[in-house]
Scaffold this active site. Sequence first.
Site, PDB file in Angstrom:
ATOM      1  N   LEU A 162       0.889  -1.320   0.125  1.00  0.00           N
ATOM      2  CA  LEU A 162      -0.523  -0.061  -0.537  1.00  0.00           C
ATOM      3  C   LEU A 162       1.109   1.589   0.076  1.00  0.00           C
ATOM      4  O   LEU A 162       0.997   2.079  -1.155  1.00  0.00           O
ATOM      5  CB  LEU A 162      -0.952   0.231   1.565  1.00  0.00           C
ATOM      6  CG  LEU A 162      -1.712   1.755   1.541  1.00  0.00           C
ATOM      7  CD1 LEU A 162      -2.816   1.555   0.546  1.00  0.00           C
ATOM      8  CD2 LEU A 162      -2.018   1.559   2.926  1.00  0.00           C
ATOM      9  N   ASP A 163       1.275   1.301   0.742  1.00  0.00           N
ATOM     10  CA  ASP A 163       2.604   2.391   1.476  1.00  0.00           C
ATOM     11  C   ASP A 163       4.105   1.964   2.192  1.00  0.00           C
ATOM     12  O   ASP A 163       3.243   2.577   2.856  1.00  0.00           O
ATOM     13  CB  ASP A 163       1.882   3.517   2.299  1.00  0.00           C
ATOM     14  CG  ASP A 163       2.696   5.045   2.704  1.00  0.00           C
ATOM     15  OD1 ASP A 163       3.680   5.314   2.190  1.00  0.00           O
ATOM     16  OD2 ASP A 163       2.346   5.681   2.960  1.00  0.00           O
ATOM     17  N   PRO A 164       5.073   1.419   0.853  1.00  0.00           N
ATOM     18  CA  PRO A 164       4.822   2.363  -0.138  1.00  0.00           C
ATOM     19  C   PRO A 164       4.416   0.733  -0.928  1.00  0.00           C
ATOM     20  O   PRO A 164       4.203  -0.418  -0.746  1.00  0.00           O
ATOM     21  CB  PRO A 164       6.535   1.236  -0.962  1.00  0.00           C
ATOM     22  CG  PRO A 164       6.938   1.247   0.757  1.00  0.00           C
ATOM     23  CD  PRO A 164       5.901   1.024   2.044  1.00  0.00           C
ATOM     24  N   ARG A 280       4.800  14.273   1.577  1.00  0.00           N
ATOM     25  CA  ARG A 280       5.002  13.457   1.932  1.00  0.00           C
ATOM     26  C   ARG A 280       3.965  13.058   3.515  1.00  0.00           C
ATOM     27  O   ARG A 280       4.966  13.551   4.065  1.00  0.00           O
ATOM     28  CB  ARG A 280       5.989  11.576   1.874  1.00  0.00           C
ATOM     29  CG  ARG A 280       5.601  11.589   0.541  1.00  0.00           C
ATOM     30  CD  ARG A 280       7.155  10.257   0.080  1.00  0.00           C
ATOM     31  NE  ARG A 280       6.357   9.218   0.369  1.00  0.00           N
ATOM     32  CZ  ARG A 280       5.239   7.821   0.200  1.00  0.00           C
ATOM     33  NH1 ARG A 280       5.033   8.144  -1.284  1.00  0.00           N
ATOM     34  NH2 ARG A 280       5.482   7.111   0.400  1.00  0.00           N
TER      35      ARG A 280
END
Length: 483
Positions: A162-164, A280
């Site tokens: 997902l993130d990353p 971010r």
Amino acid sequence: MLIPVYAQKKTCKKVSSVIDDADTNKYIEAHNKNLYLFLMNNVLVLGAGMVSKPLINYLLKNNCKVKVACNTCDNALMIIQDNPNGEVVDWEADDREMLKSMVKESDIVVSLLPYRFHTGVASVCIEYRKHMVTTSYVSQEMKALDEKAREAGIIILNEIGLDPGIDHMSAMRIIDTVKDKGGKIEKFWSICGALPAPENADNPLGYKFTWSPEGVLLASLNGAKYLNNGEIIEVKHEDIFKNTFSYYINGIGNLVIYPNRDSISYIDIYGLDDIKTMFRGTFRFNGWCESIDVIKTLGLLSKEAEDLSGKTYEDLIRSRIKAGDKPVSILLADHLNLGDDSPVLKTFSWLGLFSDQQIPSSMTSPFAVINSLMMQKMMLGNDERDMVVLKHIFKVSYPDHSPEIISSQLIDYGSPLNDTSISRTVALPAAVAVRLILNGAIKMKGVYRPVEKDIYIPVLNRLEELGIRTGEKYDLPDSELIF
């Protein structure tokens, strides 16, 4: 692929004209089953933690034999249940000889281990020329294996979660589209948060855990760095929750944003030369940032051993502030200049940090105390939903000097009874990538992130089929910008 029965029935009748239709069908079914097993891909999954269930289930449903190697076999067995194409083996991550044996027998390896083990696994994959997938960040040690992976003819695909992961892919889809039109990204904000659904964000911190709190708490000790209008902004770890922004999401309400680690490094990753703003961040509901900031300030996330024997939770807080005869809540408010309606006071009271209850003897550090209290009080219930929110915002300019604001947004819900949203959105990109690599749809060799079109386009397309979709909007007003 499984050869359809109807395509073989005529051939089988020619082999034995005395076999009736019923026997012919039985023969074909048995033949198909054996052929199916023979042609199935062998996937080795290392680890059976939080995100393993959606990944394993997806692979089992998509023509894969899955071997799960872990030291938490009970969890893995619950996932596989009685599926004949699943296997669980007891394995410790430092058993290199057993790892070699398992890698040699596999077609691809998925490492869900802690990041420190990935490079060792990758070197074994290179030795036996087996592809590898992880959801973790690319380390410098992993980067150094790029040439060897290319020589071995394999891909080591990292950061495909997902993130990353989805954040990379959904961002690059817009970035490449803008570049194809001759445009330029001037400003880029990317914010992600794994949260309880709004109706379940019902404690003073506005947060609940779907797994151990430890990782989230330790992440709060990081500093951050980002670019704002050409100026590099560095945020010390002690100030991370003091530098926040507010942003409204339709259907959810106001969320708080704080900066997430090093945003500057993503300028090169995304190929954003001359960008003016690169940020971010992480989404939270109101209450989290203020409360964790004070918990950090008081040293309650320290893992250093401390003699807490015979002490109460109230004693622990009193040891961090000025002595006095007043109730500890008042002393804390005076110490930090907090108002009576401060979410911090509500958090401390709700967690039990003002109570005269004795701290369990097993607690040997402030961190252990906080971690334990949060595990007791802040785990997502079986009847509750979690939520993932991912938001990208771009300010773009084109050769004719016309500006444009573009956004990309993912909101996904889950529940512990099925799969949590965080486990789905981390696991399924990796699972989809495994199938694409095995099918030859992803042909690249070397160490990669999913920032290349040949990776992110097919992965995002498959994720949309699974209900994980990032919606894009164009020509938005300047009010969409974070700052």
